[in-house]
Design a protein around this motif. Structure first.
Motif, PDB file in Angstrom:
ATOM      1  N   ILE A 242       0.875  -1.185   0.000  1.00 43.16           N
ATOM      2  CA  ILE A 242       0.000   0.000   0.000  1.00 43.16           C
ATOM      3  C   ILE A 242       0.905   1.226   0.000  1.00 43.16           C
ATOM      4  N   ALA A 243       0.821   1.992  -1.077  1.00 42.93           N
ATOM      5  CA  ALA A 243       1.601   3.232  -1.169  1.00 42.93           C
ATOM      6  C   ALA A 243       0.646   4.382  -0.898  1.00 42.93           C
ATOM      7  N   THR A 244       0.723   4.939   0.300  1.00 35.26           N
ATOM      8  CA  THR A 244      -0.136   6.059   0.652  1.00 35.26           C
ATOM      9  C   THR A 244       0.699   7.318   0.462  1.00 35.26           C
ATOM     10  N   PHE A 245       0.335   8.131  -0.537  1.00 35.80           N
ATOM     11  CA  PHE A 245       1.224   9.236  -0.913  1.00 35.80           C
ATOM     12  C   PHE A 245       0.540  10.603  -0.904  1.00 35.80           C
ATOM     13  N   GLY A 246      -0.669  10.674  -0.361  1.00 34.27           N
ATOM     14  CA  GLY A 246      -1.320  11.985  -0.334  1.00 34.27           C
ATOM     15  C   GLY A 246      -2.477  12.025   0.639  1.00 34.27           C
ATOM     16  N   ASN A 264       0.890  -9.806   5.740  1.00 38.36           N
ATOM     17  CA  ASN A 264       2.274  -9.406   5.443  1.00 38.36           C
ATOM     18  C   ASN A 264       2.331  -8.230   4.457  1.00 38.36           C
ATOM     19  N   VAL A 265       1.543  -7.228   4.781  1.00 37.92           N
ATOM     20  CA  VAL A 265       1.450  -6.057   3.908  1.00 37.92           C
ATOM     21  C   VAL A 265       2.629  -5.119   4.132  1.00 37.92           C
ATOM     22  N   LYS A 266       3.073  -4.484   3.050  1.00 40.88           N
ATOM     23  CA  LYS A 266       4.066  -3.405   3.178  1.00 40.88           C
ATOM     24  C   LYS A 266       3.343  -2.087   2.971  1.00 40.88           C
ATOM     25  N   VAL A 267       3.677  -1.114   3.826  1.00 39.94           N
ATOM     26  CA  VAL A 267       3.118   0.227   3.646  1.00 39.94           C
ATOM     27  C   VAL A 267       4.267   1.183   3.391  1.00 39.94           C
ATOM     28  N   ALA A 268       4.122   2.012   2.367  1.00 43.02           N
ATOM     29  CA  ALA A 268       5.126   3.037   2.079  1.00 43.02           C
ATOM     30  C   ALA A 268       4.436   4.395   2.109  1.00 43.02           C
ATOM     31  N   ARG A 269       5.148   5.417   2.607  1.00 41.27           N
ATOM     32  CA  ARG A 269       4.605   6.773   2.590  1.00 41.27           C
ATOM     33  C   ARG A 269       5.692   7.670   1.969  1.00 41.27           C
ATOM     34  N   PRO A 270       5.807   7.586   0.624  1.00 40.11           N
ATOM     35  CA  PRO A 270       6.898   8.308  -0.042  1.00 40.11           C
ATOM     36  C   PRO A 270       6.556   9.771  -0.325  1.00 40.11           C
ATOM     37  N   THR A 271       7.592  10.572  -0.471  1.00 40.79           N
ATOM     38  CA  THR A 271       7.431  11.933  -0.929  1.00 40.79           C
ATOM     39  C   THR A 271       8.445  12.154  -2.053  1.00 40.79           C
ATOM     40  N   VAL A 273      10.318  14.497  -3.176  1.00 42.15           N
ATOM     41  CA  VAL A 273      11.623  15.136  -3.004  1.00 42.15           C
ATOM     42  C   VAL A 273      12.721  14.135  -2.638  1.00 42.15           C
ATOM     43  N   ASN A 274      12.373  13.091  -1.884  1.00 47.43           N
ATOM     44  CA  ASN A 274      13.400  12.130  -1.484  1.00 47.43           C
ATOM     45  C   ASN A 274      13.742  11.097  -2.558  1.00 47.43           C
ATOM     46  N   TYR A 275      13.027  11.121  -3.679  1.00 42.25           N
ATOM     47  CA  TYR A 275      13.398  10.287  -4.837  1.00 42.25           C
ATOM     48  C   TYR A 275      14.242  11.061  -5.851  1.00 42.25           C
ATOM     49  N   VAL A 276      14.088  12.391  -5.867  1.00 40.14           N
ATOM     50  CA  VAL A 276      14.839  13.201  -6.855  1.00 40.14           C
ATOM     51  C   VAL A 276      15.663  14.252  -6.129  1.00 40.14           C
ATOM     52  N   TYR A 277      16.292  13.844  -5.043  1.00 33.11           N
ATOM     53  CA  TYR A 277      16.987  14.749  -4.134  1.00 33.11           C
ATOM     54  C   TYR A 277      18.289  15.276  -4.728  1.00 33.11           C
ATOM     55  N   THR A 278      19.070  14.387  -5.319  1.00 27.22           N
ATOM     56  CA  THR A 278      20.354  14.807  -5.896  1.00 27.22           C
ATOM     57  C   THR A 278      20.172  15.152  -7.371  1.00 27.22           C
ATOM     58  N   GLN A 279      21.142  15.867  -7.913  1.00 24.31           N
ATOM     59  CA  GLN A 279      21.080  16.220  -9.335  1.00 24.31           C
ATOM     60  C   GLN A 279      21.028  14.952 -10.200  1.00 24.31           C
ATOM     61  N   GLU A 280      21.813  13.936  -9.813  1.00 28.97           N
ATOM     62  CA  GLU A 280      21.826  12.673 -10.560  1.00 28.97           C
ATOM     63  C   GLU A 280      20.438  12.037 -10.571  1.00 28.97           C
ATOM     64  N   GLU A 281      19.800  12.003  -9.399  1.00 31.13           N
ATOM     65  CA  GLU A 281      18.461  11.402  -9.312  1.00 31.13           C
ATOM     66  C   GLU A 281      17.438  12.191 -10.134  1.00 31.13           C
ATOM     67  N   TYR A 282      17.524  13.510 -10.048  1.00 22.53           N
ATOM     68  CA  TYR A 282      16.571  14.357 -10.773  1.00 22.53           C
ATOM     69  C   TYR A 282      16.750  14.167 -12.286  1.00 22.53           C
ATOM     70  N   GLU A 283      18.017  14.222 -12.734  1.00 23.73           N
ATOM     71  CA  GLU A 283      18.304  14.107 -14.173  1.00 23.73           C
ATOM     72  C   GLU A 283      17.929  12.717 -14.697  1.00 23.73           C
ATOM     73  N   LYS A 284      18.237  11.685 -13.931  1.00 24.28           N
ATOM     74  CA  LYS A 284      17.970  10.311 -14.373  1.00 24.28           C
ATOM     75  C   LYS A 284      16.470  10.069 -14.479  1.00 24.28           C
ATOM     76  N   THR A 285      15.724  10.511 -13.462  1.00 17.08           N
ATOM     77  CA  THR A 285      14.274  10.295 -13.478  1.00 17.08           C
ATOM     78  C   THR A 285      13.647  11.073 -14.634  1.00 17.08           C
ATOM     79  N   TYR A 286      14.115  12.312 -14.831  1.00 16.48           N
ATOM     80  CA  TYR A 286      13.561  13.104 -15.924  1.00 16.48           C
ATOM     81  C   TYR A 286      13.934  12.519 -17.289  1.00 16.48           C
TER      82      TYR A 286
END
Ligand code: NDP
Length: 334
Positions: A242-246, A264-271, A273-286
């Motif tokens: 379950i990805a609860t993101f908003g 055995n559920v996994k819960v994630a609460r992502p935001t 900014v923490n996936y595209v925090y570095t320039q490398e992450e931002y550029e790669k995702t884009y």
């Protein structure tokens, strides 16, 4: 390079958090970029549900005046000394995910701005930004969607929702979506949802069990929050995520980890900014997102356009919170 940059600009800002009336038209100083920053002359900015949390106080803002607007596309007009000759030049078109987008100029760290391909116009760039990056990181990192998975997307006709439908389908999943109207259900179907549930008329839990032969879904992407949280546990498959993101309906309440043991559920609460925090992450995702756009796998539905004014942003926030919108709300800045 800075001769044509004025010292003052128009911006929509808040001086405190609260109702729609805290949005103000203000004259602000054009920011001076630091050595690692880039100054962008904004052409288009984007509206996100998050703006409404920042305005209302659900997400705390510490420093005022605060300029709303999480994303902006336009032209680079100045590059900080330490970033000169590093891939982004004055005159380049670029897209930034940072903040301060509801203004004529925004200064952002180099790490959070990237050059736009000619084929992506400023409107689509804005639509690709917070909502596009969020949808892509949800299906690649939060729960890597696999061929044959059944996934449930809440608010499937929304800004993030339509993109989740397109992307999850592209990755080979069967998409079930929820929404509040027939019109929005049709829109989500055009964008890749195989089954749509109108929760205003149907029982979502029952329908998901019918569709999946009682197995439930491997992943739930939930930007609705409070109203859908408890039911998510009735629809998730054993070992599902379950990805609860908003928080479109309000924030999810605290819960005991033991709740997860039943399946055995996994819960994630992502935001984002923490996936595209570095320039490398931002550029790669884009880079991945631009590739999906170039291949026609990801397309944007523009719901409407609003003025850069307190009145324009009030209208946009009223529209997005009243479930009337489907797709991206754009702010015309230039
Ligand atoms: P949407 O375009 O999805 O608008 C929100 C939708 O939520 C509405 O259209 C409505 O769709 C649904 N909804 C359900 N219940 C309510 C309610 N009580 N009040 C209002 N809307 C409701 O917005 P966005 O695409 O901008 O954002 C979607 C979600 O993703 C938000 O929760 C947002 O905060 C989150 N988000 C999170 C990010 C992160 O980093 N974690 C980044 C970006 C977005 P319907 O009528 O179909 O039910």
């Amino acid at each position: 390079t800075s001769t044509s940059i004025p010292s003052k600009m128009r911006a929509v800002q808040i001086m405190k958090q609260g109702g729609l009336d805290v949005l103000e038209d203000r004259e602000a100083e054009v920011p001076k970029p630091g050595p690692n920053d880039v100054l962008l002359k904004v052409n288009k900015a984007g509206v996100n549900f998050i703006d409404t949390y920042q305005r209302s106080g659900l997400y705390k803002i510490e420093k005022f005046p605060y300029t709303l607007g999480q994303e902006a596309a336009g032209k680079v007009v100045a590059v900080g000394d330490a970033q000169k000759g590093k891939g982004l030049e004055v005159g380049d078109r670029a897209i930034t995910y940072f903040g301060g987008g509801f203004a004529e100029y925004v200064s952002v760290p180099r790490a959070r701005i990237t050059k736009l391909p000619d084929a992506v116009n400023d409107t689509d760039a804005v639509a690709s930004c917070v909502q596009g990056l969020t949808a892509w990181t949800l299906v690649r990192e939060t729960y890597p969607v696999k061929k044959g998975d059944w996934v449930l997307v809440h608010a499937a006709a929304g800004g993030v929702g339509l993109l989740l439908c397109q992307m999850a389908k592209h990755l080979g999943a069967h998409v079930i979506g929820t929404t509040s109207s027939e019109e929005k259900a049709e829109e989500a179907k055009k964008n890749g949802a195989e089954h749509m549930i109108n929760y205003a008329k149907e029982n979502t839990v029952e329908r998901v069990h019918q569709i999946t032969n009682g197995n439930g879904v491997q992943a739930i992407f939930d930007g609705v929050g409070k109203d859908t949280w408890e039911d998510d546990f009735k629809m998730i498959a054993r070992k599902g995520t379950i990805a609860t993101f908003g928080n479109a309906s309000g924030a999810v309440e605290p819960f005991a980890p033991l709740k997860l043991a039943a399946k055995n559920v996994k819960v994630a609460r992502p935001t984002l900014v923490n996936y595209v925090y570095t320039q490398e992450e931002y550029e790669k995702t884009y880079a991945e997102l631009f590739d999906l756009i170039a291949k026609g796998i990801v397309k944007f539905k523009i719901h409407g356009e609003y003025d850069l004014s307190a009145q324009g942003i009030r209208q946009a926030q009223e529209d997005i919170t009243s479930r009337k919108t489907s797709g991206k709300l754009i702010v015309n800045v230039a």
